[in-house]
Design a protein around this motif. Structure first.
Motif, mmCIF file in Angstrom:
data_model
loop_
_atom_site.group_PDB
_atom_site.id
_atom_site.type_symbol
_atom_site.label_atom_id
_atom_site.label_comp_id
_atom_site.label_asym_id
_atom_site.label_seq_id
_atom_site.Cartn_x
_atom_site.Cartn_y
_atom_site.Cartn_z
ATOM 1 N N LEU A 77 83.487 24.684 28.426
ATOM 2 C CA LEU A 77 82.579 23.996 27.508
ATOM 3 C C LEU A 77 81.142 24.505 27.650
ATOM 4 C CD1 LEU A 77 84.027 20.414 27.983
ATOM 5 C CD2 LEU A 77 84.046 21.710 25.832
ATOM 6 N N ILE A 78 80.733 24.763 28.875
ATOM 7 C CA ILE A 78 79.395 25.312 29.100
ATOM 8 C C ILE A 78 79.281 26.708 28.493
ATOM 9 C CG2 ILE A 78 77.803 26.134 30.890
ATOM 10 C CD1 ILE A 78 78.863 23.816 32.655
ATOM 11 N N GLU A 79 80.301 27.547 28.747
ATOM 12 C CA GLU A 79 80.275 28.912 28.235
ATOM 13 C C GLU A 79 80.345 28.951 26.713
ATOM 14 O OE1 GLU A 79 83.542 30.636 30.313
ATOM 15 O OE2 GLU A 79 82.517 30.538 32.277
ATOM 16 N N ALA A 80 80.948 27.939 26.097
ATOM 17 C CA ALA A 80 81.016 27.861 24.636
ATOM 18 C C ALA A 80 79.714 27.365 24.022
ATOM 19 C CB ALA A 80 82.166 26.947 24.219
ATOM 20 N N GLY A 81 78.761 26.976 24.860
ATOM 21 C CA GLY A 81 77.470 26.510 24.374
ATOM 22 C C GLY A 81 77.468 25.075 23.903
ATOM 23 N N LEU A 82 78.502 24.303 24.239
ATOM 24 C CA LEU A 82 78.588 22.922 23.761
ATOM 25 C C LEU A 82 77.918 21.933 24.702
ATOM 26 C CD1 LEU A 82 82.251 22.752 22.376
ATOM 27 C CD2 LEU A 82 80.114 23.194 21.139
ATOM 28 N N ALA A 83 77.857 22.244 25.988
ATOM 29 C CA ALA A 83 77.285 21.286 26.935
ATOM 30 C C ALA A 83 75.776 21.177 26.769
ATOM 31 C CB ALA A 83 77.635 21.696 28.367
ATOM 32 N N GLY A 84 75.109 22.311 26.728
ATOM 33 C CA GLY A 84 73.657 22.296 26.604
ATOM 34 C C GLY A 84 72.970 21.890 27.887
ATOM 35 N N VAL A 117 76.958 17.761 18.604
ATOM 36 C CA VAL A 117 78.281 18.274 18.971
ATOM 37 C C VAL A 117 79.331 17.232 18.588
ATOM 38 C CG1 VAL A 117 79.764 18.971 20.897
ATOM 39 C CG2 VAL A 117 77.357 19.688 20.839
ATOM 40 N N THR A 118 80.445 17.689 18.069
ATOM 41 C CA THR A 118 81.516 16.770 17.661
ATOM 42 C C THR A 118 82.656 16.799 18.672
ATOM 43 O OG1 THR A 118 82.778 18.395 16.384
ATOM 44 C CG2 THR A 118 80.938 17.279 15.253
ATOM 45 N N GLN A 119 83.420 15.703 18.672
ATOM 46 C CA GLN A 119 84.568 15.649 19.570
ATOM 47 C C GLN A 119 85.591 16.715 19.201
ATOM 48 O OE1 GLN A 119 84.408 13.531 22.230
ATOM 49 N NE2 GLN A 119 86.156 14.685 23.007
ATOM 50 N N GLY A 120 85.689 17.014 17.927
ATOM 51 C CA GLY A 120 86.603 18.068 17.493
ATOM 52 C C GLY A 120 86.255 19.408 18.113
ATOM 53 N N GLN A 121 84.960 19.732 18.186
ATOM 54 C CA GLN A 121 84.537 20.983 18.816
ATOM 55 C C GLN A 121 84.892 20.994 20.302
ATOM 56 O OE1 GLN A 121 80.371 20.515 17.403
ATOM 57 N NE2 GLN A 121 80.507 22.672 16.791
ATOM 58 N N VAL A 122 84.651 19.869 20.965
ATOM 59 C CA VAL A 122 84.978 19.769 22.385
ATOM 60 C C VAL A 122 86.471 19.934 22.604
ATOM 61 C CG1 VAL A 122 85.047 18.185 24.359
ATOM 62 C CG2 VAL A 122 82.965 18.375 22.974
ATOM 63 N N ASP A 123 87.261 19.219 21.836
ATOM 64 C CA ASP A 123 88.711 19.258 22.012
ATOM 65 C C ASP A 123 89.282 20.635 21.703
ATOM 66 O OD1 ASP A 123 88.581 16.601 22.711
ATOM 67 O OD2 ASP A 123 89.263 15.849 20.747
ATOM 68 N N ALA A 124 88.679 21.353 20.777
ATOM 69 C CA ALA A 124 89.152 22.693 20.439
ATOM 70 C C ALA A 124 88.980 23.642 21.623
ATOM 71 C CB ALA A 124 88.409 23.226 19.217
ATOM 72 N N VAL A 125 87.871 23.512 22.338
ATOM 73 C CA VAL A 125 87.656 24.350 23.517
ATOM 74 C C VAL A 125 88.630 23.956 24.633
ATOM 75 C CG1 VAL A 125 86.029 24.915 25.363
ATOM 76 C CG2 VAL A 125 85.251 24.844 22.994
ATOM 77 N N LEU A 126 88.804 22.662 24.837
ATOM 78 C CA LEU A 126 89.708 22.202 25.889
ATOM 79 C C LEU A 126 91.131 22.684 25.655
ATOM 80 C CD1 LEU A 126 88.490 18.499 26.318
ATOM 81 C CD2 LEU A 126 87.853 20.511 27.680
ATOM 82 N N ALA A 127 91.528 22.752 24.406
ATOM 83 C CA ALA A 127 92.892 23.167 24.083
ATOM 84 C C ALA A 127 93.158 24.615 24.459
ATOM 85 C CB ALA A 127 93.150 22.967 22.593
ATOM 86 N N LYS A 128 92.110 25.409 24.603
ATOM 87 C CA LYS A 128 92.282 26.828 24.913
ATOM 88 C C LYS A 128 92.336 27.122 26.409
ATOM 89 C CE LYS A 128 89.815 28.281 20.722
ATOM 90 N NZ LYS A 128 88.614 28.995 20.196
ATOM 91 N N VAL A 129 92.050 26.106 27.235
ATOM 92 C CA VAL A 129 92.056 26.312 28.684
ATOM 93 C C VAL A 129 93.487 26.212 29.197
ATOM 94 C CG1 VAL A 129 91.179 25.495 30.910
ATOM 95 C CG2 VAL A 129 89.731 25.382 28.873
ATOM 96 N N ALA A 130 93.912 27.207 29.925
ATOM 97 C CA ALA A 130 95.286 27.235 30.433
ATOM 98 C C ALA A 130 95.549 26.030 31.320
ATOM 99 C CB ALA A 130 95.530 28.525 31.218
ATOM 100 N N ARG A 131 96.691 25.423 31.137
ATOM 101 C CA ARG A 131 97.030 24.230 31.915
ATOM 102 C C ARG A 131 97.438 24.569 33.350
ATOM 103 N NH1 ARG A 131 94.927 20.007 29.179
ATOM 104 N NH2 ARG A 131 94.082 21.341 27.578
ATOM 105 N N GLU A 132 97.756 25.818 33.613
ATOM 106 C CA GLU A 132 98.270 26.205 34.925
ATOM 107 C C GLU A 132 97.169 26.699 35.855
ATOM 108 O OE1 GLU A 132 99.501 27.478 32.025
ATOM 109 O OE2 GLU A 132 101.194 26.100 31.883
ATOM 110 N N VAL A 133 95.952 26.267 35.648
ATOM 111 C CA VAL A 133 94.844 26.687 36.509
ATOM 112 C C VAL A 133 95.114 26.222 37.943
ATOM 113 C CG1 VAL A 133 92.386 26.396 36.994
ATOM 114 C CG2 VAL A 133 93.174 26.622 34.633
ATOM 115 N N PRO A 134 95.136 27.146 38.923
ATOM 116 C CA PRO A 134 95.369 26.711 40.306
ATOM 117 C C PRO A 134 94.195 25.896 40.827
ATOM 118 C CG PRO A 134 94.795 29.039 40.257
ATOM 119 C CD PRO A 134 94.960 28.603 38.825
ATOM 120 N N GLY A 135 94.496 24.835 41.537
ATOM 121 C CA GLY A 135 93.442 23.962 42.036
ATOM 122 C C GLY A 135 93.401 23.921 43.546
ATOM 123 N N GLY A 136 92.404 23.234 44.088
ATOM 124 C CA GLY A 136 92.296 23.024 45.520
ATOM 125 C C GLY A 136 92.248 24.324 46.300
ATOM 126 N N PHE A 137 92.927 24.320 47.449
ATOM 127 C CA PHE A 137 92.899 25.505 48.308
ATOM 128 C C PHE A 137 93.529 26.719 47.638
ATOM 129 C CE2 PHE A 137 92.594 22.246 51.756
ATOM 130 C CZ PHE A 137 91.380 22.661 52.260
#
Length: 354
Positions: free
Chosen positions: A135-142, A272-292
């Motif tokens: 979201l930051i890289e898409a310029g939506l956070a500001g 910024v609209t919720q639609g814009q936010v949700d569109a960016v979120l939808a493109k983030v891979a769900r399998e992002v490794p977390g934690g260690f």
């Protein structure tokens, strides 16, 4: 394949789980601990892992590329320097050092050895933080306006049965150092470095030397204001982060030790609209490794010449400088500006002289 020695089988057991999640990138060859029974329990008697209490032998092993230090805080810098002098890269648990002066020693050793040091801040890794980065890289956070962090955990007297815990000599600090340090790293990671610090600390929950409660206010270099509420006297273990940006508000769940692997909400703020936010979120891979596992994947990338996502030695220094400022502000009863000068008494350590 990066060959690893883990020094300390306590929290080192959780590190081992992270390495085992990346079998094509890491091979753990040694687990070194004074208690070999604990080491065996951590490894599950894995025949491919040598169990030893001989640190000298581990550091002398020419096959080891990376030494992962999971020892009490007062041993972090001495063992890290020895590992660097032996020609190994280093991963080190928090807190990386007990003072900015110790950080100088560590940085000098790393530079002389030509090796990298990676502080442990695994809270940065997971789907939620990947979403916020997107979201930051898409310029939506500001522009960031304000943020709040809660580290409200429950630590009873039995937690301090381990002799070095709750002491200035062994643990080097209390809740502001050993518990809330992860939340503070996340604040600085997304808001930029702190430049002004107000703090109050108290020892109110358990009969220990170090503080177990803190209230902290920060002004960041970005202009954002942040607060941190810390206690080890909560009824359960809860961590929470909320950041209000110009274009959206990001809010974590309440998972205490894996906040980036919990579900966050991202609420748009006009224009910024919720639609814009949700569109960016939808493109983030769900399998992002977390934690260690996510943290270690970034370390492997850095060692392979693909840096960018790893926690750096400079990040570790920033965390120690912030801790120094928190203790200084709490004791002075006023505001402390960063960076901290070399002639400031807190530069050589925040542990009470008595």
């Amino acid at each position: 394949m990066i060959k690893v020695a883990i020094i300390g089988a306590g929290i080192g057991a959780k590190h081992l789980v992270g390495y085992r999640a990346l079998p094509d990138r890491f091979a753990v060859r040694h687990v070194c601990d004074l208690d070999l029974t604990r080491a065996a329990q951590a490894t599950g008697d894995d025949p491919d892992i040598s169990l030893t209490n001989d640190l000298d032998a581990v550091l002398a092993d020419p096959e080891i590329d990376l030494v992962d230090i999971c020892l009490p805080p007062h041993l972090h810098v001495p063992v890290a320097v020895r590992a660097l002098e032996a020609g190994k890269h280093v991963i080190c648990e928090k807190p990386l050092a007990r003072s900015l002066a110790e950080m100088d020693l560590l940085e000098d050793a790393a530079l002389k050895a030509g090796k990298q040091v990676f502080p442990i801040f695994q809270y940065r890794y997971g789907l939620a933080t990947a979403q916020l980065h997107a979201l930051i890289e898409a310029g939506l956070a500001g522009k960031p306006f304000v943020a709040s962090a809660e580290t409200h955990w429950n630590r009873q007297p039995d937690y301090y049965a381990i002799a070095w815990r709750g002491t200035w000599a062994g643990e080097a600090g209390g809740a502001a150092l050993g518990h809330a340090i992860h939340a503070h790293d996340l604040l600085c990671h997304f808001l930029g470095p702190a430049r002004e610090v107000f703090a109050q600390t108290a020892t109110a929950v358990n009969e220990i030397e170090t503080e177990d409660c803190a209230a902290i206010a920060l002004r960041m270099e970005s202009g954002a204001l942040a607060t941190s509420s810390v206690t080890l006297g909560a009824g359960d273990d809860t961590s929470r982060i909320r950041i209000c940006f110009q274009g959206l508000t990001a809010q974590s769940g309440s998972a205490p030790y894996t906040p980036a692997e919990d579900a966050w909400t991202f609420t748009a703020r006009a224009p910024v609209t919720q639609g814009q936010v949700d569109a960016v979120l939808a493109k983030v891979a769900r399998e992002v490794p977390g934690g260690f596992a996510g943290y270690l994947a970034a370390v492997a990338d850095a060692l392979a010449g693909q840096p960018g996502r790893e926690v750096t030695l400079a990040d570790g220094r920033a965390s120690i400088e912030l801790v120094s400022a928190i203790y200084s502000a709490a004791r002075q009863g006023g505001m402390v500006r960063l960076p901290i000068a070399r002639n400031d008494p807190i530069y050589t350590g925040w542990q009470p002289e008595d």
